[in-house]
Scaffold this active site. Structure first.
Site, PDB file in Angstrom:
ATOM      1  CB  CYS A   2      -8.213  20.670 -14.717  1.00 62.45           C
ATOM      2  SG  CYS A   2      -8.767  19.906 -16.236  1.00 62.45           S
ATOM      3  CD1 TRP A  71      -9.469  23.735 -20.504  1.00 63.43           C
ATOM      4  CD2 TRP A  71     -11.234  24.972 -19.987  1.00 63.43           C
ATOM      5  NE1 TRP A  71      -9.622  24.651 -21.496  1.00 63.43           N
ATOM      6  CE2 TRP A  71     -10.692  25.420 -21.210  1.00 63.43           C
ATOM      7  CE3 TRP A  71     -12.368  25.604 -19.456  1.00 63.43           C
ATOM      8  CZ2 TRP A  71     -11.260  26.482 -21.909  1.00 63.43           C
ATOM      9  CZ3 TRP A  71     -12.910  26.657 -20.163  1.00 63.43           C
ATOM     10  CH2 TRP A  71     -12.355  27.090 -21.368  1.00 63.43           C
ATOM     11  CG  ASN A  97      -3.967  21.025 -14.674  1.00 65.56           C
ATOM     12  OD1 ASN A  97      -4.510  21.196 -15.758  1.00 65.56           O
ATOM     13  ND2 ASN A  97      -3.078  21.868 -14.175  1.00 65.56           N
ATOM     14  N   GLY A  98      -3.755  18.424 -17.017  1.00 65.06           N
ATOM     15  CA  GLY A  98      -2.732  18.279 -18.047  1.00 65.06           C
ATOM     16  C   GLY A  98      -3.204  17.361 -19.156  1.00 65.06           C
ATOM     17  CD  GLU A 469      -5.765  40.278 -32.839  1.00 63.54           C
ATOM     18  OE1 GLU A 469      -6.762  40.493 -33.559  1.00 63.54           O
ATOM     19  OE2 GLU A 469      -5.869  40.048 -31.627  1.00 63.54           O
ATOM     20  CE  LYS A 473      -6.852  41.920 -28.749  1.00 62.85           C
ATOM     21  NZ  LYS A 473      -7.204  40.796 -29.540  1.00 62.85           N
ATOM     22  CD  GLU A 476     -10.180  43.896 -28.263  1.00 64.62           C
ATOM     23  OE1 GLU A 476     -11.363  43.556 -28.184  1.00 64.62           O
ATOM     24  OE2 GLU A 476      -9.274  43.099 -28.563  1.00 64.62           O
ATOM     25  CG  HIS A 492      -3.539  52.622 -53.964  1.00 62.48           C
ATOM     26  ND1 HIS A 492      -3.300  53.028 -55.261  1.00 62.48           N
ATOM     27  CD2 HIS A 492      -2.724  51.555 -53.742  1.00 62.48           C
ATOM     28  CE1 HIS A 492      -2.394  52.224 -55.810  1.00 62.48           C
ATOM     29  NE2 HIS A 492      -2.030  51.330 -54.904  1.00 62.48           N
ATOM     30  CE  LYS A 591     -12.334  35.728 -23.580  1.00 63.11           C
ATOM     31  NZ  LYS A 591     -11.261  36.364 -24.345  1.00 63.11           N
TER      32      LYS A 591
HETATM   33  C1  F6R Z   1     -11.084  40.714 -29.663  1.00 57.81           C
HETATM   34  C2  F6R Z   1     -12.026  39.643 -29.403  1.00 57.81           C
HETATM   35  C3  F6R Z   1     -13.186  39.486 -30.311  1.00 57.81           C
HETATM   36  C4  F6R Z   1     -13.436  38.007 -30.587  1.00 57.81           C
HETATM   37  C5  F6R Z   1     -14.705  37.798 -31.422  1.00 57.81           C
HETATM   38  C6  F6R Z   1     -14.917  36.356 -31.772  1.00 57.81           C
HETATM   39  O1  F6R Z   1     -10.045  40.733 -28.739  1.00 57.81           O
HETATM   40  O2  F6R Z   1     -11.872  38.924 -28.460  1.00 57.81           O
HETATM   41  O3  F6R Z   1     -12.997  40.175 -31.502  1.00 57.81           O
HETATM   42  O4  F6R Z   1     -12.321  37.495 -31.260  1.00 57.81           O
HETATM   43  O5  F6R Z   1     -15.810  38.268 -30.709  1.00 57.81           O
HETATM   44  O6  F6R Z   1     -14.994  35.573 -30.644  1.00 57.81           O
HETATM   45  P1  F6R Z   1     -14.797  34.009 -30.703  1.00 57.81           P
HETATM   46  O7  F6R Z   1     -13.395  33.724 -31.069  1.00 57.81           O
HETATM   47  O8  F6R Z   1     -15.159  33.528 -29.328  1.00 57.81           O
HETATM   48  O9  F6R Z   1     -15.747  33.495 -31.743  1.00 57.81           O
END
Ligand code: F6R
Length: 596
Positions: A2, A71, A97-98, A469, A473, A476, A492, A591
Site C-alpha cells: 500500500c 492494495w 502498509n504491510g 519460462e 521471457k 516477449e 527426437h 498486462k
Molecule cells: C508473460 C505474462 C503472460 C501472463 C498471462 C496470464 O510474462 O505476463 O504470459 O502470464 O497473460 O496472465 P495472468 O497471470 O494475469 O492470468
C-alpha cells in the site's frame, strides 16, 4: 503493498496529502482515504481510485494529517476496509502498509476487552491496541502497541489530543521522511515527496518517528535517539517511481525476495482452508495461461512430490473445450491479474462441472477471486512491467505452501517434515538475493545473446517448465525467437536446428536429472552450439563442458526453480535492454488479457 503519506506543517494538509498519494498509486489503488487532525479527527475514505476520493470527499481544514492508498490483503476493497481506521473513541486514526501476522489473536484479545471492530482488516487491531495504551500519550502508546504486534508494517497515526504531530513506525515496510522548511513529510516512497523536498531521511526497521512542523525525531524501539544525516535525492520524478531502476521490470525482479517473504507471512493456520482440502477430490488440476501456466507446470511436480496427489497442468484456454471427465478434481486456477478471460472461463467451467475451485492470484477482489470458491493471495505487490516476474516467484511460493497444506491434510507429510519445508521456504529470499547479486555478471553475458536470432532452452523435470519460462521471457521482451524443449526430446527432432548460430541455455542444477542433462549438453555441444548453463554453486564439472555458467545457490532440488528463474529473468532483461526494446511495454502485449 500500500502507499502511505503524512504531513505536518503550516499549509492545508488535505490537498498536499492527496497529491502526494497519487505518486504512490503504483503501490495499490483499490481504495483510498485521508484523515486530518484539527479540532478532532476527520476521516474520509472510499473504495476506488484516489481520483474518486477527490471527486466525492470534502476538503477538510487542518495542517496535520495522513493518507493511504490501498492494495488489499485482508478483507476485500470496501469503504469499511479502506484506511485510515479509527479506534472506538474516534480520536485516533491509523494507516498501515504491510501485514500484521498475529492479527487474529490480537483481535480476539481486544474484542474480549470491549473493543468494537468495523472492518475485516488486519490493520484495525493496531489502532485499538494504541487506544488501549492511550494513557501513555500517542508516542508511548505506539511504542507499547508495537511490542504486541508481529509482522511487517509501516504505520502512521494521529490523535485528536495531540493535534500537532504524526507518529510513525516501521518494520520491514518502507518509510521515508521528507524535510521541508516549517513543514515535514512522511511517505512509503520518495516520489510522494519530490514535489516538496529532495532532503530525505530513510527510516530503518524498528524505528519510530515523531513528525511535526519543526522536524522529525527518530528513536529506536527502546527509545534511544537515532541521528541520521538527511540525503539529497537527485532523481527525477520518473526515476523515483522506478526506485532508481531503469525499468519497472528490473525493479520488480529486485523486489522478488520481498514478494516471497510477504507471500509466506501469516500463512500458518487457516483452519477453514485446511478443511477445504481435506476431501471431495482424488486428483488436482492446475489451470492457467502464459507465465502462470509455467508456474502450474512446476506446481504439478511440487504437488505430486509433497502431497502425492495425481496432478495435471493444463492451459486454461484448452481446458474449456475438453470433455468433462467423470472425476471431479480439485481445480487450482493461477492468475496474477485474476482477470484473464481464459482463466476466468476455465473457472466457470470447473464450477459448472461441480469441481472444487481454488484461485491463486495477486489481486484480491479480482474477478477470479470472486468466482473461485476459495482464494490464496500472492503478496507480490503491484506489478507494472508487462512481463510477469515477481508474481511468478510468488505463485511458486504459494504452490509450495499449497502442497505442504494438502500433504498435511492427506497425511503424506508429517508436521515435522512440513515445518522443515517451511524453514527451507523462509530461506528462499536469501537464495534469490544471491542471484540478484550476480546481475552485473549476467549483464556481461547478455551481450553474447543480444545479436542472436534463435535461442533454445533445455531442461528436465522441474528444469523443463523453468526453461519454458526463460524462453517466454526472452521472446516477449527481446523479440528473439526462443523455444524450450525437454532436454530428452532434442534428439527426437529439434537437434536438427542446432548449430554454431543457435545458442543453447541449459538448466543443469544438481538434482537426479543432472547426469542426463550433462549428456544432453554434450549432444548440443557436438553440433557446435554455444552453451550457457544455469548450475549449482560449487559444481566443479559443469564449467568444463559448457562455455559459460551462471551459478545459483544450492537449495533443495524442489526449490531450485526459484533462484534459477531469477537468473533467466535477469538475462532476458539485459538482452532486451542491449537491443533497445520497449521492456515494460513489449509490442502486441498487455498486462491483463481480458479477451479470449
Ligand atoms: C508473460 C505474462 C503472460 C501472463 C498471462 C496470464 O510474462 O505476463 O504470459 O502470464 O497473460 O496472465 P495472468 O497471470 O494475469 O492470468
Amino acid at each position: 503493498m500500500c502507499g502511505i503519506v503524512g504531513y505536518a506543517g503550516y499549509r492545508q494538509a488535505y490537498s498536499i496529502l492527496l497529491d502526494s498519494l497519487k505518486r504512490l498509486e503504483y503501490r495499490g489503488y483499490d481504495s483510498a482515504g485521508v484523515a486530518i487532525v484539527g479540532s478532532g479527527v476527520t476521516v474520509q475514505k472510499d473504495k476506488g481510485y484516489i481520483s474518486h476520493l477527490e471527486e466525492t470527499a470534502e476538503p477538510t481544514p487542518g495542517t496535520v494529517g495522513i493518507a493511504h492508498t490501498r492494495w488489499a490483503t485482508h478483507g476485500p476493497p470496501s469503504k469499511e476496509n479502506a484506511h485510515p481506521h479509527l479506534d472506538c473513541s474516534g480520536e485516533i486514526a491509523l494507516i498501515h502498509n504491510g501485514i500484521i501476522e498475529n492479527h487474529m489473536e490480537l483481535r480476539a484479545r481486544l474484542k474480549a476487552s470491549g473493543h468494537v471492530f468495523r472492518s475485516e482488516t488486519d490493520t484495525e487491531v493496531a489502532v485499538h491496541l494504541i487506544e488501549s495504551y492511550a494513557s501513555d500519550g500517542l508516542e508511548g502508546a505506539v511504542r507499547r502497541a508495537l511490542q504486541d504486534i508481529r509482522g511487517s508494517y509501516a504505520f502512521a497515526v494521529i490523535h485528536a489530543k495531540e493535534p500537532d504531530k504524526v507518529v510513525a513506525a516501521r518494520n520491514e515496510s518502507p518509510l521515508v521522511v521528507g524535510l521541508g522548511t516549517d513543514e515535514n513529510f512522511l511517505a512509503s516512497d520518495v516520489p510522494a515527496l519530490l514535489k516538496h523536498t529532495n532532503r530525505v531521511v530513510y527510516v530503518m526497521d524498528r524505528e519510530i518517528v515523531v513528525l511535526n512542523r519543526e522536524g522529525a525525531r527518530i528513536t529506536d524501539y527502546e527509545g534511544r535517539p537515532v541521528a541520521r544525516e538527511p540525503q539529497r535525492i537527485t532523481w527525477t520524478l520518473e526515476d523515483a517511481e522506478k526506485g532508481g531502476f531503469e525499468h519497472f521490470m528490473l525493479k520488480e525482479i529486485f523486489e522478488e525476495p520481498q514478494a516471497i517473504h510477504d507471500t509466506l507471512l501469516g500463512r500458518v493456520a487457516e483452519p477453514e482452508l485446511n478443511s477445504f482440502f481435506r476431501e471431495g477430490y482424488t486428483n488436482v488440476k492446475l489451470l492457467a495461461c502464459g507465465t502462470s501456466y509455467h508456474a502450474a507446470l512446476v506446481g504439478k511436480y511440487i504437488l505430486e512430490e509433497l502431497a502425492r496427489v495425481p496432478t495435471t497442468a493444463e492451459l486454461a484456454s484448452e481446458y474449456r473445450y475438453s470433455r468433462a471427465p467423470a472425476d471431479r478434481p480439485l481445480v487450482v486456477l493461477l492468475s496474477q491479474s485474476g482477470e484473464t478471460a481464459d482463466t476466468l472461463g476455465a473457472c466457470r467451467e470447473a464450477n459448472r462441472r461441480g469441481c472444487k475451485t481454488f484461485a491463486i492470484t495477486n489481486i484480491i477482489g479480482s474477478s477470479l477471486s470472486r468466482e473461485a470458491q476459495r482464494t490464496m493471495l500472492t503478496r507480490a505487490g503491484l506489478e507494472i512491467g508487462v512481463a510477469a516476474t515477481k508474481t511468478f516467484v510468488a505463485q511458486l511460493t504459494a504452490l509450495y505452501l499449497l502442497a505442504i497444506r494438502i500433504g498435511l491434510e492427506r497425511g503424506t507429510l508429517g508436521v515435522e517434515e512440513a515445518n522443515r519445508l517451511k524453514e527451507e521456504l523462509r530461506r528462499l529470499p536469501r537464495a534469490v538475493q544471491a542471484v540478484l547479486n550476480e546481475a552485473p555478471y549476467i549483464e556481461g553475458l547478455a551481450h553474447e545473446y543480444a545479436k542472436t536470432r534463435d535461442v533454445y532452452f533445455i531442461g528436465r523435470h522441474l528444469g523443463y517448465p523453468i526453461a519454458m519460462e526463460g524462453a517466454l521471457k526472452l521472446k516477449e521482451i527481446s523479440y528473439i525467437h526462443a523455444e524450450a524443449y525437454a532436454a530428452g526430446e532434442m534428439k527426437h527432432g529439434p537437434l536438427a536446428l542446432v548449430g554454431a548460430e543457435t545458442p543453447v541455455i541449459a538448466i543443469a542444477t544438481r538434482d537426479h536429472t543432472y547426469e542426463k542433462m550433462l549428456s544432453n549438453i554434450r549432444e548440443v555441444d557436438a553440433r557446435g552450439a554455444p552453451i550457457l548453463a544455469i548450475g549449482t554453486e560449487g559444481d566443479k564439472d559443469l564449467g568444463k563442458v559448457v562455455d559459460n555458467v551462471i551459478y545459483t545457490p544450492a537449495v533443495p532440488p524442489l526449490f531450485a526453480p526459484v533462484p534459477v528463474v531469477v537468473a533467466l529473468q535477469l538475462l532476458a532483461y539485459h538482452v532486451a535492454r542491449i537491443r533497445g526494446c520497449s521492456i515494460d511495454k513489449p509490442r502486441n502485449l498487455a498486462k491483463s488479457v481480458t479477451v479470449e
